[in-house]
Design a protein around this motif. Structure first.
Motif, PDB file in Angstrom:
ATOM      1  N   TYR A 410       0.806  -1.215   0.000  1.00 23.55           N
ATOM      2  CA  TYR A 410       0.000   0.000   0.000  1.00 23.55           C
ATOM      3  C   TYR A 410       0.843   1.270   0.000  1.00 23.55           C
ATOM      4  CZ  TYR A 410       1.246  -1.034   4.822  1.00 23.55           C
ATOM      5  OH  TYR A 410       1.956  -1.366   5.950  1.00 23.55           O
ATOM      6  N   MET A 411       2.169   1.138   0.179  1.00 23.62           N
ATOM      7  CA  MET A 411       3.046   2.285   0.418  1.00 23.62           C
ATOM      8  C   MET A 411       4.370   2.063  -0.308  1.00 23.62           C
ATOM      9  SD  MET A 411       4.107   3.810   4.188  1.00 23.62           S
ATOM     10  CE  MET A 411       4.804   2.251   4.753  1.00 23.62           C
ATOM     11  N   PRO A 412       4.436   2.372  -1.611  1.00 21.87           N
ATOM     12  CA  PRO A 412       5.625   2.032  -2.394  1.00 21.87           C
ATOM     13  C   PRO A 412       6.892   2.808  -2.052  1.00 21.87           C
ATOM     14  CG  PRO A 412       4.062   3.265  -3.726  1.00 21.87           C
ATOM     15  CD  PRO A 412       3.355   2.930  -2.449  1.00 21.87           C
ATOM     16  N   ALA A 413       6.771   4.059  -1.661  1.00 20.70           N
ATOM     17  CA  ALA A 413       7.963   4.875  -1.378  1.00 20.70           C
ATOM     18  C   ALA A 413       7.663   5.760  -0.172  1.00 20.70           C
ATOM     19  CB  ALA A 413       8.328   5.722  -2.583  1.00 20.70           C
ATOM     20  N   PRO A 414       7.842   5.245   1.044  1.00 20.11           N
ATOM     21  CA  PRO A 414       7.417   5.976   2.246  1.00 20.11           C
ATOM     22  C   PRO A 414       7.973   7.384   2.365  1.00 20.11           C
ATOM     23  CG  PRO A 414       7.962   3.715   2.796  1.00 20.11           C
ATOM     24  CD  PRO A 414       8.361   3.906   1.372  1.00 20.11           C
ATOM     25  N   GLN A 415       9.271   7.580   2.091  1.00 22.35           N
ATOM     26  CA  GLN A 415       9.840   8.910   2.274  1.00 22.35           C
ATOM     27  C   GLN A 415       9.262   9.901   1.276  1.00 22.35           C
ATOM     28  OE1 GLN A 415      14.095   9.125   2.556  1.00 22.35           O
ATOM     29  NE2 GLN A 415      14.111  11.364   2.690  1.00 22.35           N
ATOM     30  N   ASP A 416       9.084   9.474   0.026  1.00 27.83           N
ATOM     31  CA  ASP A 416       8.499  10.370  -0.973  1.00 27.83           C
ATOM     32  C   ASP A 416       7.086  10.779  -0.578  1.00 27.83           C
ATOM     33  OD1 ASP A 416      10.826  10.039  -2.371  1.00 27.83           O
ATOM     34  OD2 ASP A 416       9.998   8.667  -3.856  1.00 27.83           O
ATOM     35  N   LEU A 417       6.308   9.814  -0.128  1.00 24.95           N
ATOM     36  CA  LEU A 417       4.943  10.107   0.293  1.00 24.95           C
ATOM     37  C   LEU A 417       4.943  11.045   1.498  1.00 24.95           C
ATOM     38  CD1 LEU A 417       3.621   6.487  -0.150  1.00 24.95           C
ATOM     39  CD2 LEU A 417       2.684   8.481  -1.336  1.00 24.95           C
ATOM     40  N   PHE A 418       5.834  10.780   2.447  1.00 25.54           N
ATOM     41  CA  PHE A 418       5.941  11.639   3.618  1.00 25.54           C
ATOM     42  C   PHE A 418       6.266  13.075   3.221  1.00 25.54           C
ATOM     43  CE2 PHE A 418       9.048  13.809   6.290  1.00 25.54           C
ATOM     44  CZ  PHE A 418       8.256  14.105   7.394  1.00 25.54           C
ATOM     45  N   GLU A 419       7.242  13.278   2.354  1.00 21.56           N
ATOM     46  CA  GLU A 419       7.666  14.625   1.980  1.00 21.56           C
ATOM     47  C   GLU A 419       6.519  15.416   1.350  1.00 21.56           C
ATOM     48  OE1 GLU A 419      10.316  16.068   2.811  1.00 21.56           O
ATOM     49  OE2 GLU A 419      11.707  14.468   3.356  1.00 21.56           O
ATOM     50  N   LEU A 420       5.714  14.763   0.531  1.00 20.18           N
ATOM     51  CA  LEU A 420       4.588  15.453  -0.096  1.00 20.18           C
ATOM     52  C   LEU A 420       3.527  15.823   0.940  1.00 20.18           C
ATOM     53  CD1 LEU A 420       4.343  13.303  -3.333  1.00 20.18           C
ATOM     54  CD2 LEU A 420       4.995  15.719  -3.200  1.00 20.18           C
ATOM     55  N   MET A 421       3.258  14.929   1.866  1.00 20.97           N
ATOM     56  CA  MET A 421       2.285  15.235   2.921  1.00 20.97           C
ATOM     57  C   MET A 421       2.802  16.338   3.841  1.00 20.97           C
ATOM     58  SD  MET A 421       0.800  11.525   4.049  1.00 20.97           S
ATOM     59  CE  MET A 421       0.679  10.206   2.854  1.00 20.97           C
ATOM     60  N   LYS A 422       4.082  16.285   4.145  1.00 16.86           N
ATOM     61  CA  LYS A 422       4.691  17.320   4.986  1.00 16.86           C
ATOM     62  C   LYS A 422       4.502  18.692   4.338  1.00 16.86           C
ATOM     63  CE  LYS A 422       9.286  18.672   6.805  1.00 16.86           C
ATOM     64  NZ  LYS A 422       9.574  19.822   5.926  1.00 16.86           N
ATOM     65  N   ALA A 423       4.737  18.781   3.032  1.00 16.70           N
ATOM     66  CA  ALA A 423       4.572  20.051   2.326  1.00 16.70           C
ATOM     67  C   ALA A 423       3.125  20.529   2.385  1.00 16.70           C
ATOM     68  CB  ALA A 423       5.025  19.896   0.877  1.00 16.70           C
ATOM     69  N   ASP A 424       2.180  19.604   2.231  1.00 11.90           N
ATOM     70  CA  ASP A 424       0.760  19.969   2.309  1.00 11.90           C
ATOM     71  C   ASP A 424       0.407  20.513   3.694  1.00 11.90           C
ATOM     72  OD1 ASP A 424       0.211  19.239  -0.295  1.00 11.90           O
ATOM     73  OD2 ASP A 424      -0.550  17.245   0.225  1.00 11.90           O
ATOM     74  N   LEU A 425       0.875  19.841   4.736  1.00 10.15           N
ATOM     75  CA  LEU A 425       0.558  20.265   6.093  1.00 10.15           C
ATOM     76  C   LEU A 425       1.180  21.614   6.417  1.00 10.15           C
ATOM     77  CD1 LEU A 425       1.050  16.819   7.893  1.00 10.15           C
ATOM     78  CD2 LEU A 425      -1.130  17.979   7.466  1.00 10.15           C
ATOM     79  N   GLU A 426       2.382  21.846   5.914  1.00  7.97           N
ATOM     80  CA  GLU A 426       3.040  23.128   6.168  1.00  7.97           C
ATOM     81  C   GLU A 426       2.328  24.277   5.461  1.00  7.97           C
ATOM     82  OE1 GLU A 426       7.021  22.129   5.043  1.00  7.97           O
ATOM     83  OE2 GLU A 426       7.600  21.592   7.099  1.00  7.97           O
ATOM     84  N   LYS A 427       1.723  24.005   4.300  1.00 13.22           N
ATOM     85  CA  LYS A 427       0.950  25.037   3.615  1.00 13.22           C
ATOM     86  C   LYS A 427      -0.259  25.463   4.446  1.00 13.22           C
ATOM     87  CE  LYS A 427       2.203  23.519  -1.048  1.00 13.22           C
ATOM     88  NZ  LYS A 427       1.724  22.794  -2.262  1.00 13.22           N
ATOM     89  N   ALA A 428      -0.735  24.550   5.285  1.00 12.91           N
ATOM     90  CA  ALA A 428      -1.877  24.869   6.150  1.00 12.91           C
ATOM     91  C   ALA A 428      -1.430  25.512   7.463  1.00 12.91           C
ATOM     92  CB  ALA A 428      -2.678  23.603   6.440  1.00 12.91           C
ATOM     93  N   GLY A 429      -0.118  25.726   7.608  1.00 10.05           N
ATOM     94  CA  GLY A 429       0.400  26.400   8.794  1.00 10.05           C
ATOM     95  C   GLY A 429       0.832  25.468   9.908  1.00 10.05           C
ATOM     96  N   ILE A 430       0.908  24.180   9.628  1.00 10.82           N
ATOM     97  CA  ILE A 430       1.298  23.197  10.635  1.00 10.82           C
ATOM     98  C   ILE A 430       2.810  22.983  10.577  1.00 10.82           C
ATOM     99  CG2 ILE A 430       1.063  20.804  11.407  1.00 10.82           C
ATOM    100  CD1 ILE A 430      -1.761  20.848  10.111  1.00 10.82           C
ATOM    101  N   THR A 431       3.473  23.059  11.711  1.00 11.14           N
ATOM    102  CA  THR A 431       4.907  22.774  11.774  1.00 11.14           C
ATOM    103  C   THR A 431       5.096  21.263  11.925  1.00 11.14           C
ATOM    104  OG1 THR A 431       5.402  24.903  12.806  1.00 11.14           O
ATOM    105  CG2 THR A 431       7.047  23.141  13.055  1.00 11.14           C
ATOM    106  N   VAL A 432       5.799  20.665  10.960  1.00  9.51           N
ATOM    107  CA  VAL A 432       5.998  19.215  10.956  1.00  9.51           C
ATOM    108  C   VAL A 432       7.417  18.895  11.410  1.00  9.51           C
ATOM    109  CG1 VAL A 432       6.066  17.137   9.528  1.00  9.51           C
ATOM    110  CG2 VAL A 432       4.295  18.872   9.134  1.00  9.51           C
ATOM    111  N   LYS A 433       7.527  18.037  12.407  1.00 13.20           N
ATOM    112  CA  LYS A 433       8.827  17.576  12.889  1.00 13.20           C
ATOM    113  C   LYS A 433       9.040  16.148  12.390  1.00 13.20           C
ATOM    114  CE  LYS A 433       8.570  20.353  17.133  1.00 13.20           C
ATOM    115  NZ  LYS A 433       8.548  20.306  18.632  1.00 13.20           N
ATOM    116  N   PRO A 434       9.870  15.953  11.360  1.00 13.08           N
ATOM    117  CA  PRO A 434      10.052  14.623  10.777  1.00 13.08           C
ATOM    118  C   PRO A 434      10.792  13.687  11.730  1.00 13.08           C
ATOM    119  CG  PRO A 434      10.836  16.360   9.303  1.00 13.08           C
ATOM    120  CD  PRO A 434      10.645  16.978  10.638  1.00 13.08           C
ATOM    121  N   LYS A 435      10.431  12.421  11.683  1.00 11.85           N
ATOM    122  CA  LYS A 435      11.164  11.406  12.447  1.00 11.85           C
ATOM    123  C   LYS A 435      11.217  10.131  11.621  1.00 11.85           C
ATOM    124  CE  LYS A 435      11.724   9.257  16.967  1.00 11.85           C
ATOM    125  NZ  LYS A 435      11.211   9.155  18.357  1.00 11.85           N
ATOM    126  N   ALA A 436      12.378   9.885  11.016  1.00 10.24           N
ATOM    127  CA  ALA A 436      12.585   8.668  10.234  1.00 10.24           C
ATOM    128  C   ALA A 436      13.012   7.544  11.163  1.00 10.24           C
ATOM    129  CB  ALA A 436      13.645   8.908   9.165  1.00 10.24           C
TER     130      ALA A 436
END
Length: 556
Positions: A410-436
């Protein structure tokens, strides 16, 4: 089935050497198949190591891919589909209450160690699991037994559920009767699980001499489950070696198999963790097939003449929210804001395989009980910002965990998917703290314990019943989510107890509507994962449950 289960066993502390995959270039390859001209061996690459050679101690798809070739359950699924068919039981039926299940067993079946299969063997297995003690009662070790049959003859773990298993009786040599205390939607599907596959009673006696142990959250599994030689099933292959240094499990055809014999004598499962390296190994002729093909590679491989069949959709990918890890997530406006902030349609179009669909609820539309009436949360950055302001969380900061060294159906490239979601959340004003975090055991432990505020996970169904999806997470309080919404729990559990199929389907729809009204997380997508084979291979029927039978494989 997870089968490619998002939940898996915790840390396996038995030493596992992380060897490099050798890919020689000196010999000729034959039509994209494995090198050396040995047509008695089929080599298949998965994305992760198995955790155990005893499927009863596992909950992950990489383990089950291996053990499924050697162990069989009472029921199975039709090749290439999700319909239940006979396995070690030719026929089965329940009484009207769904509490008494009678199995008419196949005759003339032998275990790999020469023992005869019969009703007494079935009961020996179910009673063995029911009487587990100590560390075996940990949900990390006996996950599926607890999900399907509840707790144990004597619960030692305060968190273990009440036992639903009641008894198993050998009515005669070829008839086994299993009784449960309460009607459940987990049956008969649960009888098809690899975790409830049948072992030789002789092997069970050896298993019982060894303990699993725990130190904190770390589990040390019994020696028999980490070395070939003791485990014995009835499948078309028997497990003969686990070379952890080479990251390979070797199996050999079982010539006394009751059904169609395996077409290739030797079967090897090799771990290659990245999509690119798996593709290169196939193209170089080092392997004969691999799973979880990157969507970007499908067309390339097909043009080069490789076989790249695609499975039907039977999974869900989601962003989980742990309210215990971040109190702001207790506010419905915050959960709704995060859901509106993620552009799921773009993710499906750009990152997932062709045929992927945007998720609206925690099951795919291929499962009975999917509802067209759930509350939806379309992509809307402005609305997300407004909801955060309404909640008083305009400066929301969240930790967002994502896994490394893994790909899932269900999740072919986790980091790529994460980066796109992180960008979306930041556009809404949410500060995202990544943790790999490394997939196993760190990431799985962290998500299961609820320590990641946001995280990426998913599920491939074990059998075709809605409870196998929504009941997995929302039948009661779960540390992964950290909420207590009785309306949700009641709706899910009420559906599981409806005996009539049509009525249960309608009840699942109502449960899905209650879940998405509460919105505990963000269903992202359902997608059809691809699997690849060399040009000289006749592939097995691909399974939406990722339950391929490699005994069907042959070389052209």
């Amino acid at each position: 089935m997870r089968i490619f289960k998002s939940r898996a066993v915790r840390a396996i502390t038995t030493a596992v050497a992380v060897g490099l995959i050798a890919t020689g270039c000196s010999s000729e390859r034959d039509e994209g198949g494995s090198k050396g001209g040995d047509k008695d061996t089929f080599v298949f690459a998965g994305s992760g190591d198995p955790g155990s050679l005893d499927p009863a101690l596992a909950s992950d798809g990489e383990t089950f891919r291996v053990t499924r070739q050697a162990f069989e359950a009472l029921l199975e699924h039709e090749p290439g589909g999700s319909k239940l068919v006979g396995g070690l039981a030719e026929k089965w039926e329940s009484d009207p209450s769904g509490k008494v299940w009678t199995f008419n067993l196949r005759q003339g079946v032998k275990f790999h160690d020469g023992e005869a299969f019969n009703a007494a063997a079935v009961c020996a297995n179910y009673d063995h699991w029911f009487n587990w003690k100590g560390t075996y009662q940990s949900s990390a070790v006996s996950y599926y037994w607890q999900k399907i049959m509840g707790g144990f003859a004597k619960n030692e773990d305060a968190e273990a559920p009440k036992a639903n298993y009641k008894s198993c009786t050998a009515k005669d040599e070829n008839t086994a009767v299993i009784e449960v205390n309460e009607t459940t939607a987990n049956l008969p599907g649960g009888f098809s699980l690899q975790a409830l596959a049948i072992h030789s009673p002789k092997a069970l006696q050896e298993y019982a001499k060894q303990d699993a142990t725990a130190k904190g959250d770390a589990i040390t599994y019994p020696k028999y489950s980490q070395e070939a030689g003791t485990v014995a099933g009835t499948g078309p292959y028997k497990i003969v070696k686990w070379n952890k240094g080479n990251k390979e499990v070797s199996l050999e055809r079982f010539d006394d198999y009751w059904g169609d014999k395996a077409k290739v004598k030797n079967l090897v499962f090799r771990t290659i963790s990245t999509e690119e390296t798996r593709r290169q190994a196939l193209q170089a002729g080092d392997i004969d097939g691999y799973d979880l093909v990157s969507p970007a590679d499908v067309t390339t491989l097909e043009k080069q003449g490789f076989e790249v069949p695609t499975r039907d959709v039977f999974n869900i990918f989601y962003v989980g929210m742990s309210q215990g890890a971040n109190p702001a997530l207790k506010k419905p406006e915050v959960r709704q804001a995060i859901t509106h902030a993620i552009d799921r349609e773009s993710l499906v179009k750009t990152q997932l395989p062709e045929g992927g669909k945007v998720g609206t609820q925690f099951m795919p539309d291929t499962v009975a009980g999917y509802s067209d009436q759930v509350k939806t949360y379309p992509f809307d950055t402005a609305k997300a910002k407004g909801l955060l302001k309404q909640a008083g969380e305009e400066k929301l900061s969240v930790e967002f965990c994502y896994p490394t060294e893994v790909t899932r159906p269900y999740m072919p490239a986790p980091q790529d998917l994460f980066e796109l979601m992180k960008a979306d959340l930041e556009k809404a004003g949410i500060t995202v703290k990544p943790k790999a975090m490394k997939w196993a055991p760190d990431y799985l432990d962290a998500t299961e314990s609820g320590s990641c505020a946001l995280h990426l996970l998913g599920w491939t169904g074990d059998f075709n019943d809605g409870y196998n999806f929504i009941g997995t997470w929302f039948a009661g309080p779960d540390k992964q989510w950290g909420f207590k919404e009785q309306k949700v729990f009641d709706a899910v559990n009420a559906a599981s107890k409806v005996a009539d199929t049509a009525g249960r389907t309608e009840a699942y729809k109502k449960a899905n509507e209650a879940i998405m009204e509460y919105v505990p997380g963000v269903p992202i997508s359902s997608s059809p994962p691809a699997i690849a084979f060399a040009k000289n291979v006749n592939p097995p029927k691909v399974s939406p449950l990722t339950q391929e039978n490699f005994a069907e494989v042959s070389f052209k």
